[in-house]
Design an enzyme around this catalytic site. Structure first.
Site, PDB file in Angstrom:
ATOM      1  N   HIS A 164      67.965  46.167  73.788  1.00  0.00           N
ATOM      2  CA  HIS A 164      67.413  46.669  75.054  1.00  0.00           C
ATOM      3  C   HIS A 164      68.504  46.870  76.092  1.00  0.00           C
ATOM      4  CE1 HIS A 164      63.012  46.087  74.370  1.00  0.00           C
ATOM      5  NE2 HIS A 164      63.432  45.169  73.525  1.00  0.00           N
ATOM      6  N   ASP A 224      66.403  41.416  69.436  1.00  0.00           N
ATOM      7  CA  ASP A 224      65.963  40.714  70.644  1.00  0.00           C
ATOM      8  C   ASP A 224      66.410  39.260  70.667  1.00  0.00           C
ATOM      9  OD1 ASP A 224      64.801  42.962  71.640  1.00  0.00           O
ATOM     10  OD2 ASP A 224      62.734  42.277  71.484  1.00  0.00           O
ATOM     11  N   HIS A 238      63.091  42.790  63.563  1.00  0.00           N
ATOM     12  CA  HIS A 238      61.844  42.029  63.632  1.00  0.00           C
ATOM     13  C   HIS A 238      60.650  42.963  63.758  1.00  0.00           C
ATOM     14  CE1 HIS A 238      62.957  42.587  67.862  1.00  0.00           C
ATOM     15  NE2 HIS A 238      61.722  42.234  68.236  1.00  0.00           N
ATOM     16  N   HIS A 271      62.660  34.223  68.615  1.00  0.00           N
ATOM     17  CA  HIS A 271      61.911  35.301  69.265  1.00  0.00           C
ATOM     18  C   HIS A 271      60.677  35.629  68.433  1.00  0.00           C
ATOM     19  CE1 HIS A 271      61.248  38.786  71.777  1.00  0.00           C
ATOM     20  NE2 HIS A 271      61.243  39.581  70.719  1.00  0.00           N
ATOM     21  N   ASP A 315      58.172  47.911  69.112  1.00  0.00           N
ATOM     22  CA  ASP A 315      59.261  48.593  69.815  1.00  0.00           C
ATOM     23  C   ASP A 315      60.598  48.436  69.089  1.00  0.00           C
ATOM     24  OD1 ASP A 315      59.297  45.843  70.539  1.00  0.00           O
ATOM     25  OD2 ASP A 315      60.413  46.282  72.370  1.00  0.00           O
ATOM     26  N   HIS A 316      60.557  47.874  67.874  1.00  0.00           N
ATOM     27  CA  HIS A 316      61.733  47.821  67.010  1.00  0.00           C
ATOM     28  C   HIS A 316      61.430  48.361  65.611  1.00  0.00           C
ATOM     29  CE1 HIS A 316      64.409  45.351  69.647  1.00  0.00           C
ATOM     30  NE2 HIS A 316      63.228  45.103  70.211  1.00  0.00           N
ATOM     31  N   HIS A 324      58.123  43.464  65.961  1.00  0.00           N
ATOM     32  CA  HIS A 324      57.562  44.071  67.163  1.00  0.00           C
ATOM     33  C   HIS A 324      57.679  45.592  67.082  1.00  0.00           C
ATOM     34  CE1 HIS A 324      58.255  40.115  69.587  1.00  0.00           C
ATOM     35  NE2 HIS A 324      57.154  40.069  68.848  1.00  0.00           N
TER      36      HIS A 324
END
Length: 361
Positions: free
Chosen positions: A269, A231, A149, A207, A153-154, A151
């Site tokens: 995570h 996530d 996805h 998400h 942090d991905h 975001h």
């Protein structure tokens, strides 16, 4: 997914709040109050008593400020965790090597290597530096990025890796505006690399609007399948519903629940300890959860990675995969009402306890 801290971004948030105020005034002036109640802004604000949270989320996901924040987080994490936030070990399944790469403060990217052909793919390379270091240490060429996805942090390392490895392809769902996307995917698309790596993409919104999970087919490698869940699902947990409702998320979770029990779960995570402590609150008498928590506490005391788990395990203690469980219903003290979709009610209750109450005090 981490959001900006308020001290750093307070001026930006104040500006955004003022702009939002002007927008609200304009709505009231240009339309009846009923029109305001049906407006996107009103619906967004109604989701929480903390509208600034959603302003920050929009800034993070839709503007360059989000990427600036992400780069700041990368620098801080590299300084704080020069060797990564956790110690990991590769899992080898008949010459297929899966290496968790610790990223930022609690993220994992995954390098999946076909050792016979020295070919690799990487899942969710948030920080290109440790991913590239892993590829060079293993002496393999990167063929593709599989992004779950949008975001940062991905997805924050997608473009950098694509520049470094010219033939690298970037896969993901077009609805999520994936950075560097070259190969858009639809639900249940299959992707083959070489002769042994076969991934199937599953569209799992909730998400984010375009979230995708990737299943490495175990039949092609003579072992269990591996699910890279981003996530959507964590060890004993589930991602927050930023861009979906409970019905959408439940459908996505049911996709995970339909997979084989021996499937290995590789989440995005390191949330195991926190998630199991939450599971203890909602289902305190779950014996399997108690045993898993003891193991996780031992692992984390040595900064050891807690993945993978298996879906068979998750179905026993992950409350978000147990919305059909009567034991969980009783533990939550919920009573079913006539003509009510019971599993959606359970998921809403869990999400409110896990996420909304955490931010709305």
């Amino acid at each position: 997914m981490a959001l900006p801290d308020w001290t750093v971004y307070l001026p930006v948030l104040c500006f955004a709040s003022v702009c939002g105020g002007f927008y609200i005034c304009r709505v009231f002036k240009c339309a009846r109050i009923s029109a305001w109640k049906n407006s996107p802004i009103a619906k967004l604000m109604a989701r929480t008593e903390k509208p600034l949270f959603w302003i920050a989320y929009s800034l993070y996901t839709r503007t360059k400020l989000g990427y600036i924040f992400h780069k700041r987080q990368m620098r801080k994490a590299r300084e704080r965790y020069p060797a990564g936030h956790s110690r990991t070990q590769p899992t080898i399944i008949n010459d297929i090597k899966i290496i968790p790469v610790p990223i930022l403060s609690d993220n994992y990217s995954y390098v999946v290597i076909d050792t016979a052909s020295n070919m690799a793919v990487v899942v969710d390379p948030a920080d290109p530096q440790p991913v590239q270091a892993c590829l060079e240490e293993e002496g393999v060429a990167l063929q593709a990025v599989l992004c779950t996805h949008k975001h940062w942090d991905h997805s924050g390392g997608n473009r950098a890796l694509k520049r470094r490895y010219r033939s690298c392809r970037v896969y993901g769902n077009v609805m999520d505006n994936i950075p560097g996307l070259t190969h858009p995917l639809s639900d249940k698309d299959t992707i083959d690399f070489g002769t042994r790596l076969r991934f199937r993409a599953f569209y799992t919104p909730g998400h984010t609007v375009g979230h995708v999970i990737y299943l490495l087919d175990g039949r092609a490698i003579g072992g269990p399948s591996s699910l890279f869940s981003g996530d959507l699902v964590f060890l004993s947990g589930c991602g927050r519903m930023f861009e979906g409702n409970a019905s959408t998320m439940l459908s996505s979770l049911d996709t995970v629940g339909s997979l084989n029990d021996d499937t290995l779960l590789w989440p995005g995570h390191e949330y195991a300890e926190d998630n199991l402590l939450f599971a203890a609150e909602v289902e305190p008498c779950n014996v399997v959860r108690k045993q898993k928590l003891l193991w996780v506490l031992q692992q984390r005391s040595q900064r050891l990675c807690t993945c993978p788990s298996t879906l068979a395990e998750e179905k026993q203690y992950n409350p978000f995969l147990r919305s059909h469980s009567q034991d969980l219903h009783r533990a939550l003290g919920l009573q079913q009402k006539q003509d009510e979709d019971w599993t959606i009610v359970v998921l809403k209750k869990l999400s409110r306890l896990k996420y909304v109450n955490k931010y709305v005090k």
